[in-house]
Design a protein around this motif. Structure first.
Motif, mmCIF file in Angstrom:
data_model
loop_
_atom_site.group_PDB
_atom_site.id
_atom_site.type_symbol
_atom_site.label_atom_id
_atom_site.label_comp_id
_atom_site.label_asym_id
_atom_site.label_seq_id
_atom_site.Cartn_x
_atom_site.Cartn_y
_atom_site.Cartn_z
ATOM 1 N N THR A 11 0.855 -1.188 0.000
ATOM 2 C CA THR A 11 0.000 0.000 0.000
ATOM 3 C C THR A 11 0.892 1.239 0.000
ATOM 4 O O THR A 11 1.980 1.243 0.582
ATOM 5 C CB THR A 11 -0.926 0.064 1.229
ATOM 6 N N THR A 12 0.404 2.264 -0.698
ATOM 7 C CA THR A 12 1.130 3.535 -0.727
ATOM 8 C C THR A 12 0.207 4.619 -0.175
ATOM 9 O O THR A 12 -1.012 4.519 -0.337
ATOM 10 C CB THR A 12 1.510 3.921 -2.164
ATOM 11 N N GLU A 39 -1.225 9.367 3.864
ATOM 12 C CA GLU A 39 -2.412 9.677 4.669
ATOM 13 C C GLU A 39 -2.916 8.479 5.470
ATOM 14 O O GLU A 39 -3.870 8.598 6.229
ATOM 15 C CB GLU A 39 -3.537 10.188 3.746
ATOM 16 N N LEU A 40 -2.276 7.340 5.309
ATOM 17 C CA LEU A 40 -2.887 6.113 5.824
ATOM 18 C C LEU A 40 -2.442 5.763 7.240
ATOM 19 O O LEU A 40 -1.261 5.831 7.565
ATOM 20 C CB LEU A 40 -2.559 4.950 4.876
ATOM 21 N N ILE A 53 -6.510 9.078 7.073
ATOM 22 C CA ILE A 53 -7.645 8.136 7.011
ATOM 23 C C ILE A 53 -7.131 6.741 7.371
ATOM 24 O O ILE A 53 -5.922 6.492 7.329
ATOM 25 C CB ILE A 53 -8.301 8.087 5.609
ATOM 26 N N TYR A 54 -8.049 5.893 7.689
ATOM 27 C CA TYR A 54 -7.640 4.520 8.010
ATOM 28 C C TYR A 54 -7.327 3.744 6.732
ATOM 29 O O TYR A 54 -8.030 3.855 5.733
ATOM 30 C CB TYR A 54 -8.727 3.812 8.810
ATOM 31 N N GLU A 55 -6.314 2.947 6.822
ATOM 32 C CA GLU A 55 -5.880 2.131 5.691
ATOM 33 C C GLU A 55 -6.746 0.872 5.633
ATOM 34 O O GLU A 55 -6.753 0.081 6.576
ATOM 35 C CB GLU A 55 -4.394 1.770 5.890
ATOM 36 N N SER A 56 -7.481 0.719 4.541
ATOM 37 C CA SER A 56 -8.411 -0.414 4.486
ATOM 38 C C SER A 56 -8.137 -1.371 3.333
ATOM 39 O O SER A 56 -8.658 -2.485 3.321
ATOM 40 C CB SER A 56 -9.854 0.109 4.384
ATOM 41 N N ASN A 57 -7.342 -0.957 2.382
ATOM 42 C CA ASN A 57 -7.181 -1.820 1.198
ATOM 43 C C ASN A 57 -6.392 -3.097 1.479
ATOM 44 O O ASN A 57 -6.708 -4.150 0.928
ATOM 45 C CB ASN A 57 -6.490 -1.062 0.058
ATOM 46 N N SER A 111 -1.318 -0.911 -4.136
ATOM 47 C CA SER A 111 -2.531 -0.115 -3.964
ATOM 48 C C SER A 111 -2.182 1.368 -3.917
ATOM 49 O O SER A 111 -1.331 1.785 -3.136
ATOM 50 C CB SER A 111 -3.223 -0.560 -2.662
ATOM 51 N N GLY A 112 -2.850 2.130 -4.775
ATOM 52 C CA GLY A 112 -2.694 3.589 -4.776
ATOM 53 C C GLY A 112 -1.423 4.049 -5.466
ATOM 54 O O GLY A 112 -0.587 3.240 -5.894
ATOM 55 N N SER A 119 -2.138 7.021 -9.990
ATOM 56 C CA SER A 119 -2.836 8.054 -10.765
ATOM 57 C C SER A 119 -1.835 9.088 -11.272
ATOM 58 O O SER A 119 -0.646 8.803 -11.363
ATOM 59 C CB SER A 119 -3.876 8.726 -9.882
ATOM 60 N N ASP A 143 2.237 10.513 -6.958
ATOM 61 C CA ASP A 143 1.959 9.140 -7.384
ATOM 62 C C ASP A 143 3.225 8.591 -8.055
ATOM 63 O O ASP A 143 3.515 8.915 -9.212
ATOM 64 C CB ASP A 143 0.765 9.111 -8.360
ATOM 65 N N GLY A 145 -6.093 3.472 -5.640
ATOM 66 C CA GLY A 145 -6.199 3.482 -4.182
ATOM 67 C C GLY A 145 -7.623 3.556 -3.664
ATOM 68 O O GLY A 145 -7.929 3.056 -2.576
ATOM 69 N N ASN A 146 -8.505 4.181 -4.444
ATOM 70 C CA ASN A 146 -9.890 4.271 -3.987
ATOM 71 C C ASN A 146 -10.420 2.868 -3.713
ATOM 72 O O ASN A 146 -10.374 2.000 -4.597
ATOM 73 C CB ASN A 146 -10.760 4.951 -5.051
ATOM 74 N N PRO A 147 -10.901 2.626 -2.507
ATOM 75 C CA PRO A 147 -11.217 1.252 -2.107
ATOM 76 C C PRO A 147 -12.172 0.496 -3.038
ATOM 77 O O PRO A 147 -11.924 -0.663 -3.353
ATOM 78 C CB PRO A 147 -11.809 1.435 -0.711
HETATM 79 P P1 AMP Z 1 -4.473 7.151 -4.857
HETATM 80 O O1 AMP Z 1 -4.817 6.114 -5.834
HETATM 81 O O2 AMP Z 1 -3.221 6.892 -4.119
HETATM 82 O O3 AMP Z 1 -4.491 8.498 -5.516
HETATM 83 O O4 AMP Z 1 -5.626 7.160 -3.776
HETATM 84 C C1 AMP Z 1 -6.947 7.436 -4.146
HETATM 85 C C2 AMP Z 1 -7.844 7.572 -2.925
HETATM 86 O O5 AMP Z 1 -7.852 6.339 -2.249
HETATM 87 C C3 AMP Z 1 -7.370 8.577 -1.925
HETATM 88 O O6 AMP Z 1 -8.498 9.195 -1.360
HETATM 89 C C4 AMP Z 1 -6.650 7.745 -0.897
HETATM 90 O O7 AMP Z 1 -6.602 8.357 0.364
HETATM 91 C C5 AMP Z 1 -7.455 6.495 -0.905
HETATM 92 N N1 AMP Z 1 -6.617 5.349 -0.546
HETATM 93 C C6 AMP Z 1 -5.443 5.031 -1.102
HETATM 94 N N2 AMP Z 1 -4.935 3.938 -0.552
HETATM 95 C C7 AMP Z 1 -5.817 3.539 0.391
HETATM 96 C C8 AMP Z 1 -5.846 2.466 1.311
HETATM 97 N N3 AMP Z 1 -4.854 1.577 1.352
HETATM 98 N N4 AMP Z 1 -6.882 2.374 2.139
HETATM 99 C C9 AMP Z 1 -7.897 3.253 2.080
HETATM 100 N N5 AMP Z 1 -7.935 4.293 1.233
HETATM 101 C C10 AMP Z 1 -6.902 4.442 0.393
#
Ligand code: AMP
Ligand code: MG
Length: 391
Positions: free
Chosen positions: A174-175, A178-179, A191-195, A240-241, A244, A249, A290-292
């Motif tokens: 995961t990247t 903010e997680l 935010i909480y990391e959920s992926n 993950s993430g 973009s 990114d 990254g969007n769940p």
């Molecule tokens: P990104 O693809 O990194 O631009 O992330 C897109 C959105 O997904 C952002 O709002 C992130 O905060 C959220 N996000 C990215 N990774 C995770 C994760 N592991 N768990 C929850 N949300 C995530």
């Protein structure tokens, strides 16, 4: 940017089946057979009594003299004539000269004589040699997913090991700066990391249980390093993430530095547009948005078939089912849509909350309704397809 069907095809073409290994039976559950299995024996190997009772050579007579006993596991070479019987038990060998077993409940015993009050059909209660499977007959086909019954069946044929396809070693990276780990205190802007946990349990449903999990901040250096490290150990990298077009990114660049070859990047779909799929020799890399909800949709539609192909499955995709559209569905996005839905009883309901960040609706869905990018409007009642998430 490519279309959904082309992305699916590219994955099918670029993913190869895993290596094969011979494995002892008690470690084969949920693996896929890499070879047809032929039975080395007739099963059962001899004529077996299916019940406790008496083996007889059936005639019109109701009275038989008991001349011996065939105990399970202890075959006795007893010959019987007409009007003679052998005491017999379930699983015991039926004497060659007997043709029928009468169950003990239908018999009255007096000294060494039995009187049958309900004569069975000829051949009753005898399991024929090879009744279940004959010697050299194919018992299970290559591609069969081994379940508990398969293991018992194989053991029953005397087989103690089979060739199976190895499961891929998978890691999740995961990247995101903010997680924060669930369970810890939430801080401003975080935010909480959920992926990672979501993808990990999705892998578990595919019976992939040993999964490496790595978490990196949004820096090129750290992203490069973790990918380099994972390429040394894993067959499949799920990132993950960070894929973009934002300034922070770094995943795409980090993959290029690590000589991962891009097969495609960006699919004309909603959610999940910034999906990346690449390869390094036989290793495959998915960079999931990254969007769940995007991440999970991409997992079901693209990652799951790739993993199933590696594991030797013949049906690699989620089952597609047809249903009547419950309402008019306009699609003016020009993209293919995967809509979170709830399906059952030949009906489907499109759920509220289709945004790529929303898991609330996903949590209540068992289907992804698919609308192709070419389809500008679906009329109510028109036949549409959905991916069944019950697998
Ligand atoms: P990104 O693809 O990194 O631009 O992330 C897109 C959105 O997904 C952002 O709002 C992130 O905060 C959220 N996000 C990215 N990774 C995770 C994760 N592991 N768990 C929850 N949300 C995530
Ligand atoms: Mg990010």
């Amino acid at each position: 940017m490519i279309e959904v069907k082309d992305a699916i095809k590219l994955i099918e073409e670029n993913v190869s089946v895993s290596d094969i290994k011979k494995t002892e039976l008690n470690r084969c559950l949920n693996y896929v057979l890499a070879d047809d299995i032929k039975s080395p024996i007739h099963l059962p190997p001899f004529r077996q009594s299916a019940m406790d009772g008496y083996a007889i050579k059936i005639s019109d007579s109701k009275v038989y003299k008991v001349v011996g006993e065939s105990k399970t596991g202890h075959p006795a070479p007893i010959q019987i004539n007409e009007d003679e019987a052998v005491r017999i038990f379930t699983g015991a060998q039926v004497p060659d000269t007997a043709d029928t077993v009468v169950i003990q409940e239908h018999v009255e015993v007096n000294d060494n004589k039995i009187t049958i009050h309900k004569l069975p059909e000829k051949k009753a209660n005898i399991r024929k040699v090879g009744e279940q499977i004959k010697k050299n007959e194919v018992a299970l086909l290559k591609g069969h997913v081994i379940n508990e019954a398969s293991i018992g069946f194989l053991a029953g044929m005397g087989i103690d090991g089979v060739k199976i396809y190895k499961k891929p070693r998978v890691c999740i990276i995961t990247t995101g700066d903010e997680l924060i780990e669930p369970g810890k205190k939430l801080k401003p802007g975080k935010i909480y990391e959920s992926n990672s946990i979501m993808l990990k349990v999705a892998l578990k449903r595919l019976k992939i249980t040993k999964v490496g999990i790595f978490k990196v901040k949004d820096t090129l250096e750290k992203t490069k390093d973790v990918i380099k490290k994972c390429l040394k150990k894993y067959d499949v990298l799920l990132i993950s993430g960070g894929i973009s077009v934002g300034d922070y990114d770094y995943v795409k660049e980090a993959m290029e530095v690590n000589n991962i070859h891009e097969i495609f990047y960006k699919v004309n779909q909603k959610p999940g547009k910034p999906l990346y799929f690449g390869k390094k020799k036989n290793q495959v890399v998915f960079a999931l948005p990254g969007n769940p909800a995007s991440s999970l949709t991409c997992f079901y539609i693209y990652v799951l078939p790739a993993l199933r192909k590696m594991m030797g499955y013949s049906n690699i995709h989620l089952t597609k089912k047809k249903v009547k559209a419950p309402e008019e569905i306009p699609n003016n996005t020009g993209k293919s849509l995967f809509l979170k839905a709830s399906a059952g009883n030949n009906k489907i309901k499109i759920l509220e909350g289709q945004s790529s960040s929303i898991l609330k609706s996903f949590a209540h869905s068992n289907a992804l309704l698919y609308i192709s990018s070419e389809n500008k409007i679906v009329r109510k009642g028109e036949i549409v397809e959905y991916f069944d998430l019950n697998f």
